[in-house]
Scaffold this active site. Structure first.
Site, mmCIF file in Angstrom:
data_model
loop_
_atom_site.group_PDB
_atom_site.id
_atom_site.type_symbol
_atom_site.label_atom_id
_atom_site.label_comp_id
_atom_site.label_asym_id
_atom_site.label_seq_id
_atom_site.Cartn_x
_atom_site.Cartn_y
_atom_site.Cartn_z
ATOM 1 C CE1 TYR A 1 1.019 -10.164 -1.616
ATOM 2 C CE2 TYR A 1 -0.070 -8.335 -0.525
ATOM 3 C CZ TYR A 1 0.334 -9.657 -0.532
ATOM 4 O OH TYR A 1 0.058 -10.470 0.534
ATOM 5 C CG ASP B 1 -3.873 -16.801 -1.368
ATOM 6 O OD1 ASP B 1 -4.200 -16.912 -0.168
ATOM 7 O OD2 ASP B 1 -4.457 -16.038 -2.167
#
Length: 306
Positions: free
Chosen positions: A131, A62
């Site tokens: 992540y 994003d």
């Protein structure tokens, strides 16, 4: 007859000034910048239907999210690839790597380019993604040098409570409270690992030898609070929303029971939105052995159910 080849491209980027990975009109994105330079070095006009130079990525990030190790693939004709050699006495793949490294903006770095093995698909062949979300809370020393990849929170966070919440995410779940499905997709994902840890204060070189210096240079991440999560795939906003939920538990605004209720009732509402993007980095993408790549890609394309 034109012969097509698939390239695997490994890269990293600082997401601060990008509107995410995916190419968008009139917005600076990682895919947009990389494809623009590809068209330049390969001397292919943008919009060429015969050679679109379209990147397929392992996982779209994003706006504002970073990657220390992203993977994508590119299908290209051998004849087009050979154009980038010029006066360099190297193979075309190496020539492409060198030209991209030189011409891409300094917030994108090419780690490697290689001809992909048969069956490789950057997105669908992946086994898992890792992540890490980094936070400097009140107990951390804030280092302004890493402000672009760390979120500052002026609270003391309860790591024990946050880990109780994180443990609930492990396994196959519908993360509908913390994620948005893609069109035709689901929010069902399998989380393999999820935990919070504070990075201990330790020297940059921790080999037990001082080499005569009186001062030991600390590692830049010393004292940060980090959330590591590994899953087969992630739905949109999933990681940042899970981090936000854990942080709300950590500052005492919400309870562990509240988090449990959100896990059992996959319904999106205002309290489970995504936290700020700058603390999040895509760290690693794992692939199976070469002879399992196509099998994995075929299996992961199926729509999931619980």
């Amino acid at each position: 007859m034109l012969i097509a080849v698939r390239l695997r491209i490994d890269l990293a980027y600082d997401g601060t000034d990008f509107y995410g990975w995916a190419k968008q009109p009139d917005m600076r994105t990682v895919q947009g910048e990389t494809e623009r330079v590809l068209h330049t070095v390969l001397r292919v006009p943008e919009g060429d239907d015969d050679e679109p130079l379209r990147l397929t990525v392992a996982g779209r990030t994003d706006t504002g999210v970073h990657a220390s190790h992203q993977v994508c693939h590119l299908d290209i004709n051998e004849e087009t690839l050979a154009r980038c050699v010029g006066h360099m006495q190297v193979e075309p793949v190496m020539a492409l790597k060198r030209r991209l490294q030189r011409m891409l903006p300094n917030d994108i770095a090419i780690r490697s380019i290689e001809e992909a093995p048969e069956g490789f698909d950057a997105r669908f062949s992946a086994l898992e993604r890792t992540y890490v979300y980094r936070i400097a809370d009140r107990s951390s020393e804030i280092d302004p040098r890493i402000r672009n990849c760390v979120l500052h929170i002026d609270d003391d966070l309860n790591i024990e409570a946050m880990n109780k919440a994180a443990e609930m995410t492990i396994g196959l779940h519908d993360f509908g409270s913390f994620a948005t499905p893609n069109p035709g997709g689901t929010t069902i994902r399998e989380v393999k690992t999820a935990y919070w840890r504070r990075i201990p204060q330790h020297p940059l070189i921790d080999d037990g030898n001082t080499m005569g210096e009186r001062y030991r240079t600390p590692a830049v991440e010393s004292g940060l609070l980090c959330f590591t999560i590994v899953a087969d795939a992630f739905a949109r906003n999933m990681v940042r929303s899970l981090v936000n939920g854990c942080v709300q538990v950590g500052i005492g605004k919400r309870s562990v029971d509240w988090f449990a209720e959100k896990m059992t009732t996959p319904l999106r509402e205002g309290s489970t939105g995504p936290i700020a993007p700058q603390g999040l980095t895509l760290e690693h993408i794992e692939y199976p052995e070469d002879d399992q790549l196509a099998i994995r890609a075929e299996a992961i394309r199926a729509k999931r159910t619980l």
